[in-house]
Write a protein that holds these residues in place. Structure first.
Motif, PDB file in Angstrom:
ATOM      1  N   GLY A  45       0.824  -1.204   0.000  1.00 27.83           N
ATOM      2  CA  GLY A  45       0.000   0.000   0.000  1.00 27.83           C
ATOM      3  C   GLY A  45       0.856   1.251   0.000  1.00 27.83           C
ATOM      4  N   ASN A  46       0.200   2.393   0.013  1.00 23.93           N
ATOM      5  CA  ASN A  46       0.907   3.672   0.041  1.00 23.93           C
ATOM      6  C   ASN A  46       1.670   3.826   1.361  1.00 23.93           C
ATOM      7  OD1 ASN A  46       0.375   4.890  -2.431  1.00 23.93           O
ATOM      8  ND2 ASN A  46      -1.657   5.567  -1.776  1.00 23.93           N
ATOM      9  N   PRO A  47       2.610   4.776   1.395  1.00 25.87           N
ATOM     10  CA  PRO A  47       3.297   5.044   2.660  1.00 25.87           C
ATOM     11  C   PRO A  47       2.293   5.492   3.726  1.00 25.87           C
ATOM     12  CG  PRO A  47       4.426   6.136   0.838  1.00 25.87           C
ATOM     13  CD  PRO A  47       3.143   5.592   0.293  1.00 25.87           C
TER      14      PRO A  47
ATOM     15  N   SER B 195       7.854  -4.701  13.334  1.00 25.76           N
ATOM     16  CA  SER B 195       8.096  -3.597  12.403  1.00 25.76           C
ATOM     17  C   SER B 195       8.010  -2.285  13.144  1.00 25.76           C
ATOM     18  CB  SER B 195       7.033  -3.605  11.304  1.00 25.76           C
ATOM     19  OG  SER B 195       7.418  -4.442  10.257  1.00 25.76           O
ATOM     20  N   ILE B 196       8.934  -1.385  12.863  1.00 24.01           N
ATOM     21  CA  ILE B 196       8.873  -0.092  13.532  1.00 24.01           C
ATOM     22  C   ILE B 196       7.810   0.776  12.865  1.00 24.01           C
ATOM     23  CG2 ILE B 196      11.236  -0.191  14.389  1.00 24.01           C
ATOM     24  CD1 ILE B 196      12.007   1.816  12.194  1.00 24.01           C
ATOM     25  N   ILE B 197       7.243   1.650  13.675  1.00 25.54           N
ATOM     26  CA  ILE B 197       6.106   2.463  13.239  1.00 25.54           C
ATOM     27  C   ILE B 197       6.357   3.910  13.619  1.00 25.54           C
ATOM     28  CG2 ILE B 197       3.655   2.935  13.640  1.00 25.54           C
ATOM     29  CD1 ILE B 197       3.456  -0.070  14.455  1.00 25.54           C
ATOM     30  N   THR B 198       6.244   4.805  12.655  1.00 30.71           N
ATOM     31  CA  THR B 198       6.237   6.224  12.994  1.00 30.71           C
ATOM     32  C   THR B 198       5.252   6.892  12.057  1.00 30.71           C
ATOM     33  OG1 THR B 198       7.817   7.132  11.411  1.00 30.71           O
ATOM     34  CG2 THR B 198       8.751   6.093  13.374  1.00 30.71           C
TER      35      THR B 198
ATOM     36  N   VAL C  62      -0.064   4.177   5.522  1.00 31.55           N
ATOM     37  CA  VAL C  62      -1.464   3.743   5.658  1.00 31.55           C
ATOM     38  C   VAL C  62      -1.665   2.809   6.847  1.00 31.55           C
ATOM     39  CG1 VAL C  62      -2.109   4.073   3.243  1.00 31.55           C
ATOM     40  CG2 VAL C  62      -1.120   1.894   3.951  1.00 31.55           C
ATOM     41  N   GLY C  63      -0.547   2.304   7.415  1.00 31.79           N
ATOM     42  CA  GLY C  63      -0.661   1.435   8.600  1.00 31.79           C
ATOM     43  C   GLY C  63      -0.232  -0.007   8.378  1.00 31.79           C
ATOM     44  N   LYS C  64       0.596  -0.246   7.356  1.00 33.71           N
ATOM     45  CA  LYS C  64       1.035  -1.615   7.030  1.00 33.71           C
ATOM     46  C   LYS C  64       1.795  -2.254   8.192  1.00 33.71           C
ATOM     47  CE  LYS C  64       3.253  -0.076   3.425  1.00 33.71           C
ATOM     48  NZ  LYS C  64       2.824   1.331   3.591  1.00 33.71           N
ATOM     49  N   SER C  65       2.726  -1.510   8.754  1.00 36.07           N
ATOM     50  CA  SER C  65       3.528  -2.065   9.848  1.00 36.07           C
ATOM     51  C   SER C  65       2.688  -2.249  11.110  1.00 36.07           C
ATOM     52  CB  SER C  65       4.724  -1.157  10.134  1.00 36.07           C
ATOM     53  OG  SER C  65       5.555  -1.085   8.985  1.00 36.07           O
ATOM     54  N   THR C  66       1.766  -1.327  11.342  1.00 37.02           N
ATOM     55  CA  THR C  66       0.868  -1.463  12.497  1.00 37.02           C
ATOM     56  C   THR C  66       0.039  -2.735  12.366  1.00 37.02           C
ATOM     57  OG1 THR C  66       0.728   0.961  12.534  1.00 37.02           O
ATOM     58  CG2 THR C  66      -0.880  -0.235  13.859  1.00 37.02           C
ATOM     59  N   LEU C  67      -0.439  -2.999  11.150  1.00 42.34           N
ATOM     60  CA  LEU C  67      -1.241  -4.197  10.906  1.00 42.34           C
ATOM     61  C   LEU C  67      -0.413  -5.467  11.097  1.00 42.34           C
ATOM     62  CD1 LEU C  67      -3.923  -5.473   9.922  1.00 42.34           C
ATOM     63  CD2 LEU C  67      -2.979  -5.367   7.598  1.00 42.34           C
TER      64      LEU C  67
ATOM     65  N   ILE D 296      -9.656  -1.356   4.330  1.00 34.49           N
ATOM     66  CA  ILE D 296      -9.762   0.092   4.555  1.00 34.49           C
ATOM     67  C   ILE D 296      -9.420   0.338   6.016  1.00 34.49           C
ATOM     68  CG2 ILE D 296     -11.264   2.117   4.457  1.00 34.49           C
ATOM     69  CD1 ILE D 296     -13.007   0.542   2.435  1.00 34.49           C
ATOM     70  N   ASN D 297      -8.266   0.937   6.236  1.00 33.47           N
ATOM     71  CA  ASN D 297      -7.751   1.097   7.601  1.00 33.47           C
ATOM     72  C   ASN D 297      -8.092   2.476   8.185  1.00 33.47           C
ATOM     73  OD1 ASN D 297      -6.307   0.337   9.921  1.00 33.47           O
ATOM     74  ND2 ASN D 297      -4.407   1.237   9.141  1.00 33.47           N
ATOM     75  N   LYS D 298      -7.858   2.610   9.467  1.00 31.59           N
ATOM     76  CA  LYS D 298      -8.031   3.867  10.220  1.00 31.59           C
ATOM     77  C   LYS D 298      -9.492   4.293  10.270  1.00 31.59           C
ATOM     78  CE  LYS D 298      -3.343   5.388   9.048  1.00 31.59           C
ATOM     79  NZ  LYS D 298      -2.397   6.493   8.893  1.00 31.59           N
TER      80      LYS D 298
ATOM     81  N   ASP E 289     -11.289   4.226  12.683  1.00 37.14           N
ATOM     82  CA  ASP E 289     -11.512   4.919  13.960  1.00 37.14           C
ATOM     83  C   ASP E 289     -11.469   6.432  13.796  1.00 37.14           C
ATOM     84  OD1 ASP E 289      -8.369   5.586  14.957  1.00 37.14           O
ATOM     85  OD2 ASP E 289      -8.582   3.914  13.601  1.00 37.14           O
ATOM     86  N   LYS E 290     -10.852   6.893  12.677  1.00 37.68           N
ATOM     87  CA  LYS E 290     -10.720   8.339  12.458  1.00 37.68           C
ATOM     88  C   LYS E 290     -11.909   8.947  11.719  1.00 37.68           C
ATOM     89  CE  LYS E 290      -6.588   9.980  11.074  1.00 37.68           C
ATOM     90  NZ  LYS E 290      -5.249   9.904  10.423  1.00 37.68           N
ATOM     91  N   GLY E 291     -12.795   8.089  11.191  1.00 39.19           N
ATOM     92  CA  GLY E 291     -13.857   8.627  10.331  1.00 39.19           C
ATOM     93  C   GLY E 291     -15.241   8.419  10.897  1.00 39.19           C
TER      94      GLY E 291
HETATM   95  N1  LIG Z   1      -5.929   6.407  13.842  1.00 39.85           N
HETATM   96  C1  LIG Z   1      -5.259   5.361  13.351  1.00 39.85           C
HETATM   97  N2  LIG Z   1      -3.932   5.489  13.077  1.00 39.85           N
HETATM   98  C2  LIG Z   1      -3.275   4.404  12.585  1.00 39.85           C
HETATM   99  C3  LIG Z   1      -3.931   3.159  12.360  1.00 39.85           C
HETATM  100  N3  LIG Z   1      -3.022   2.302  11.851  1.00 39.85           N
HETATM  101  C4  LIG Z   1      -1.843   2.980  11.797  1.00 39.85           C
HETATM  102  N4  LIG Z   1      -1.984   4.246  12.238  1.00 39.85           N
HETATM  103  C5  LIG Z   1      -0.942   5.290  12.332  1.00 39.85           C
HETATM  104  O1  LIG Z   1      -0.485   5.620  11.032  1.00 39.85           O
HETATM  105  C6  LIG Z   1       0.920   5.948  11.053  1.00 39.85           C
HETATM  106  C7  LIG Z   1       1.665   5.077  10.072  1.00 39.85           C
HETATM  107  O2  LIG Z   1       1.645   3.733  10.499  1.00 39.85           O
HETATM  108  P1  LIG Z   1       2.653   2.642   9.924  1.00 39.85           P
HETATM  109  O3  LIG Z   1       2.161   1.321  10.418  1.00 39.85           O
HETATM  110  O4  LIG Z   1       4.073   3.003  10.194  1.00 39.85           O
HETATM  111  O5  LIG Z   1       2.340   2.795   8.368  1.00 39.85           O
HETATM  112  P2  LIG Z   1       3.121   2.146   7.122  1.00 39.85           P
HETATM  113  O6  LIG Z   1       3.999   3.233   6.592  1.00 39.85           O
HETATM  114  O7  LIG Z   1       2.046   1.772   6.150  1.00 39.85           O
HETATM  115  O8  LIG Z   1       3.877   0.956   7.623  1.00 39.85           O
HETATM  116  C8  LIG Z   1       1.372   5.739  12.497  1.00 39.85           C
HETATM  117  O9  LIG Z   1       1.365   6.986  13.124  1.00 39.85           O
HETATM  118  C9  LIG Z   1       0.305   4.823  13.075  1.00 39.85           C
HETATM  119  O10 LIG Z   1       0.158   4.940  14.475  1.00 39.85           O
HETATM  120  C10 LIG Z   1      -5.344   3.062  12.672  1.00 39.85           C
HETATM  121  O11 LIG Z   1      -6.012   2.039  12.527  1.00 39.85           O
HETATM  122  N5  LIG Z   1      -5.938   4.192  13.157  1.00 39.85           N
END
Ligand SMILES: Nc1nc2c(ncn2[C@@H]2O[C@H](COP(=O)(O)OP(=O)(O)O)[C@@H](O)[C@H]2O)c(=O)[nH]1
Ligand SMILES: [Mg+2]
Length: 295
Positions: free
Chosen positions: A13-15, A32-35, A17-22, A120-122, A124-126
Motif C-alpha cells: 500500500g501507500n506510505p 516492524s517499527i512504526i512512525t 497507511v498502517g502496514k507495519s501497524t497491521l 480500509i484502515n483507520k 476509527d478516524k472517520g
Molecule cells: N488512527 C489510526 N492510526 C493508525 C492506524 N493504523 C496505523 N496508524 C498510524 O499511522 C501511522 C503510520 O503507520 P505505519 O504502520 O508506520 O504505516 P506504514 O507506513 O504503512 O507501515 C502511524 O502513526 C500509526 O500509528 C489506525 O487504525 N488508526
C-alpha cells in the motif's frame, strides 16, 4: 485429521497507511517499527504466526513511492518481490485515500490471480458516511477484491481478516520451524529500534540519511551487550545526531535500550557510535552491505 495450511501473505500500500501497524497486530509483537513518517519501513520483514494446523507468513513492505535515489529503488524491489511469491495479497488503504501512487503496481493488484483482500484502515478516524463512500469507491476500483473495514491500531476487524486468511491459505506443510517468529536476525531488530528513535527525534533529511550497523551482539545469561554504529552521509549530520554535549545521542540510546529490553526480555547494555559513510545511500556497494540489493 485436518490438513496443515501455510502460505505467504503480503501487505502492500501507500506510505503511512498502517502496514507495519497491521503486521504487528497480526503477530502480536513489535516486529516492524512504526512512525508517522513516510518510508519508515525500508526492508521486507517477515512475521510468522503459527497455529497447530497453520502457518501464516506475513510480509510487511516499504510504502509504494516513485524512487528518487538508489536506496529507494532497492526499497521498491522489495515491493515487487512481494507480488511474486504471495498466496494472498493484502492491499491496505486508509480512509479518505483515493489511489495508489504507482499505476503499474495498481494494475498488478487489479489483475492479480491470487485472492486480494482490500483493507480500509483507520476507520476509527472517520464516520459512517466516509466509510460507505470508501466502500463504494474501492468496490468499483478493485472489483476482484474482498473488502474489509479495520482499525489496525485498535485491533478492530483484524481478527476477522485473519480468519479469512486462514480460510484462503493453501494446504502446505510449514515453511519455517513452528517456534520461529521472523526471518530476520536479532541484529536487524537492534538496528530498527535505533532507527525508530532517530525517525522520531530528528528532522528533515536526517532520518533518511541514517543507516545502523550493529557490530557486536553478545548474549550471556543475564545481559546482552550490543555495540552499534549510526552511519550518516555527512560530517554536519554527525554533529546533529550527537547533539549538545552528546545529549541527543544519549536520548536515542536510552529509549532504544528500553524497547530492546522489552523485545528480548533481558537486560541490555547498548553502546552507540556515530560515523560518516559518505553518500552511502547512492553507493551500490554500501547498499549491498546493508542488505538492500537483492539481485
Ligand atoms: N488512527 C489510526 N492510526 C493508525 C492506524 N493504523 C496505523 N496508524 C498510524 O499511522 C501511522 C503510520 O503507520 P505505519 O504502520 O508506520 O504505516 P506504514 O507506513 O504503512 O507501515 C502511524 O502513526 C500509526 O500509528 C489506525 O487504525 N488508526
Ligand atoms: Mg511501515
Amino acid at each position: 485429521m485436518t490438513k496443515h495450511k501455510a502460505g505467504f501473505v503480503n501487505i502492500i500500500g501507500n506510505p503511512n497507511v498502517g502496514k507495519s501497524t497491521l503486521m504487528n497486530a497480526f503477530v502480536g509483537e513489535r516486529l516492524s517499527i512504526i512512525t508517522s513518517k513516510a518510508q519508515t519501513t525500508r526492508h521486507r520483514i517477515l512475521g510468522i504466526v503459527n497455529g497447530d494446523d497453520f502457518q501464516v507468513l506475513l510480509s510487511d513492505t516499504p510504502g509504494i513511492i516513485k524512487p528518487a535515489y538508489q536506496l529507494q529503488e532497492s526499497m521498491m524491489d522489495f515491493v515487487k518481490s512481494a507480488f511474486e511469491d504471495a498466496d494472498i495479497l493484502l492491499y491496505l488503504v486508509e480512509l479518505g485515500e483515493k489511489e495508489l501512487k504507482d499505476e503499474e503496481f495498481f494494475k498488478k493488484i487489479t489483475n492479480a490471480k491470487i485472492p486480494v483482500l482490500l483493507l480500509i484502515n483507520k476507520i476509527d478516524k472517520g464516520n459512517e458516511e466516509l466509510l460507505s463512500e470508501a466502500l463504494k469507491l474501492w468496490q468499483e476500483k478493485v472489483p476482484n477484491a474482498e473488502i474489509f473495514a479495520i482499525s489496525a491500531l485498535q485491533n478492530f476487524g483484524v481478527p476477522e481478516v485473519f480468519n479469512r486468511i486462514i480460510e484462503l491459505l493453501p494446504e502446505s506443510p510449514p515453511f519455517y520451524p513452528k517456534d520461529q517468529l521472523t526471518d530476520k536476525p536479532e541484529r536487524f531488530f537492534v538496528n530498527e529500534a535505533i532507527r525508530e528513535k532517530i525517525l522520531m527525534h530528528y528532522k528533515k533529511e536526517i532520518p533518511y540519511s541514517v543507516e545502523i550497523d550493529t557490530e557486536e551482539f553478545f548474549e550471556d545469561e543475564n545481559i546482552i551487550r550490543i555495540r552499534s554504529i549510526i552511519m550518516v552521509e555527512r560530517e554536519t549530520q554527525k554533529g546533529i545526531i550527537i547533539g549538545h554535549k552528546g545529549s541527543a545521542l544519549k536520548r536515542v540510546g536510552t529509549e532504544a535500550r528500553k524497547d530492546l529490553e522489552k523485545f528480548f526480555g533481558k537486560q541490555i547494555h547498548l553502546e552507540l557510535y556515530v560515523k560518516v559513510n559518505k553518500d552511502w545511500r547512492s553507493n551500490e556497494k554500501q547498499l549491498r552491505r546493508f542488505g538492500y540489493n537483492q539481485k
